[in-house]
Design a protein around this motif. Structure first.
Motif, PDB file in Angstrom:
ATOM      1  N   TRP A  87       0.858  -1.181   0.000  1.00  0.00           N
ATOM      2  CA  TRP A  87       0.000   0.000   0.000  1.00  0.00           C
ATOM      3  C   TRP A  87       0.893   1.228   0.000  1.00  0.00           C
ATOM      4  O   TRP A  87       1.855   1.319   0.766  1.00  0.00           O
ATOM      5  N   ILE A  88       0.569   2.204  -0.861  1.00  0.00           N
ATOM      6  CA  ILE A  88       1.312   3.455  -0.938  1.00  0.00           C
ATOM      7  C   ILE A  88       0.321   4.593  -0.747  1.00  0.00           C
ATOM      8  O   ILE A  88      -0.742   4.618  -1.364  1.00  0.00           O
ATOM      9  N   SER A  89       0.686   5.537   0.116  1.00  0.00           N
ATOM     10  CA  SER A  89      -0.190   6.676   0.371  1.00  0.00           C
ATOM     11  C   SER A  89      -0.329   7.509  -0.901  1.00  0.00           C
ATOM     12  O   SER A  89       0.509   7.450  -1.803  1.00  0.00           O
ATOM     13  N   SER A  90      -1.380   8.299  -0.969  1.00  0.00           N
ATOM     14  CA  SER A  90      -1.647   9.078  -2.176  1.00  0.00           C
ATOM     15  C   SER A  90      -0.542  10.083  -2.468  1.00  0.00           C
ATOM     16  O   SER A  90      -0.329  10.442  -3.621  1.00  0.00           O
ATOM     17  N   ASP A  91       0.184  10.528  -1.435  1.00  0.00           N
ATOM     18  CA  ASP A  91       1.295  11.458  -1.672  1.00  0.00           C
ATOM     19  C   ASP A  91       2.597  10.726  -1.989  1.00  0.00           C
ATOM     20  O   ASP A  91       3.609  11.340  -2.313  1.00  0.00           O
ATOM     21  N   GLY A  92       2.578   9.390  -1.910  1.00  0.00           N
ATOM     22  CA  GLY A  92       3.748   8.590  -2.246  1.00  0.00           C
ATOM     23  C   GLY A  92       4.830   8.561  -1.186  1.00  0.00           C
ATOM     24  O   GLY A  92       5.909   8.024  -1.399  1.00  0.00           O
ATOM     25  N   LYS A  93       4.552   9.099   0.000  1.00  0.00           N
ATOM     26  CA  LYS A  93       5.583   9.201   1.035  1.00  0.00           C
ATOM     27  C   LYS A  93       5.549   8.077   2.058  1.00  0.00           C
ATOM     28  O   LYS A  93       6.465   7.935   2.845  1.00  0.00           O
ATOM     29  N   GLN A  94       4.485   7.297   2.058  1.00  0.00           N
ATOM     30  CA  GLN A  94       4.373   6.194   3.015  1.00  0.00           C
ATOM     31  C   GLN A  94       4.028   4.918   2.272  1.00  0.00           C
ATOM     32  O   GLN A  94       3.269   4.935   1.305  1.00  0.00           O
ATOM     33  N   SER A  95       4.586   3.815   2.740  1.00  0.00           N
ATOM     34  CA  SER A  95       4.236   2.531   2.156  1.00  0.00           C
ATOM     35  C   SER A  95       4.165   1.492   3.265  1.00  0.00           C
ATOM     36  O   SER A  95       4.753   1.668   4.337  1.00  0.00           O
ATOM     37  N   HIS A  96       3.437   0.430   2.969  1.00  0.00           N
ATOM     38  CA  HIS A  96       3.172  -0.573   4.000  1.00  0.00           C
ATOM     39  C   HIS A  96       2.837  -1.898   3.316  1.00  0.00           C
ATOM     40  O   HIS A  96       2.016  -1.932   2.398  1.00  0.00           O
ATOM     41  N   MET A  97       3.469  -2.989   3.753  1.00  0.00           N
ATOM     42  CA  MET A  97       3.133  -4.303   3.225  1.00  0.00           C
ATOM     43  C   MET A  97       1.824  -4.751   3.864  1.00  0.00           C
ATOM     44  O   MET A  97       1.719  -4.848   5.071  1.00  0.00           O
ATOM     45  N   THR A  98       0.841  -5.011   3.042  1.00  0.00           N
ATOM     46  CA  THR A  98      -0.501  -5.331   3.522  1.00  0.00           C
ATOM     47  C   THR A  98      -0.670  -6.824   3.774  1.00  0.00           C
ATOM     48  O   THR A  98       0.139  -7.642   3.344  1.00  0.00           O
TER      49      THR A  98
END
Length: 172
Positions: A87-98
């Motif tokens: 998952w990547i935030s809409s601003d592209g600054k955060q990501s997370h393995m779902t």
């Protein structure tokens, strides 16, 4: 012999340049230039998000209404999934393995013939998958650490996506 014999032992004095530093210095790019370049590349990756490719990777045989519910949940919760369930935030600054991504990786590791079929072939199978992923978030494995505030925030966003997805599937 200076610095108590360090130089004669083959060590360099302060201010030396390693091979990597020399290569970067030779390219004429500063650290800030490299950071800006990598940031621009990440922005392009966010702008180049292809939902149909993602759905072909995660929900290859899912019915069209399940695919549409997925896209609507993505828009509603902000951010998006990548081909492998990141998952990547809409601003592209955060990501997370779902949980979805973990499920995908486990299926590949186990050698399943179709690891891209995370949602199954019916609305009911997609509902079961979403419920399982919510359960996995709510009931982490024993021994898992609670994580940082940022990790908990990202988990809450992931959970909100699954809840929204589940809500949309329930209306079908």
């Amino acid at each position: 012999m200076s610095l108590n014999g360090i130089e004669s032992a083959g060590y360099r004095a302060a201010g030396h340049q390693t091979g990597k530093t020399k290569r970067n210095a030779g390219s004429g790019k500063t650290f800030a230039d490299i950071v800006n370049q990598k940031s621009a590349e990440a922005d392009n990756a966010v702008k180049g998000h292809d939902p149909s490719r993602v759905l072909d990777s995660l929900a290859k045989h899912a019915p069209e209404e399940v695919r549409q519910a997925f896209l609507e949940a993505e828009k509603e919760t902000g951010g998006f999934m990548t081909v492998f369930g990141l998952w990547i935030s809409s601003d592209g600054k955060q990501s997370h393995m779902t949980q979805m991504g973990v499920d995908y990786i486990i299926r590949q590791y186990q050698g399943e013939s179709n690891p891209t079929d995370l949602f199954g072939t019916t609305v009911g199978s997609a509902i079961s998958a979403a419920k399982r992923w919510i359960y996995n978030i709510d009931h982490p494995l024993a021994g898992q650490q609670a994580g940082s505030v940022q990790e908990r925030k990202l988990l809450a966003m992931e959970r909100a996506f699954y809840v929204s997805f589940l809500d949309k599937l329930g209306k079908l």
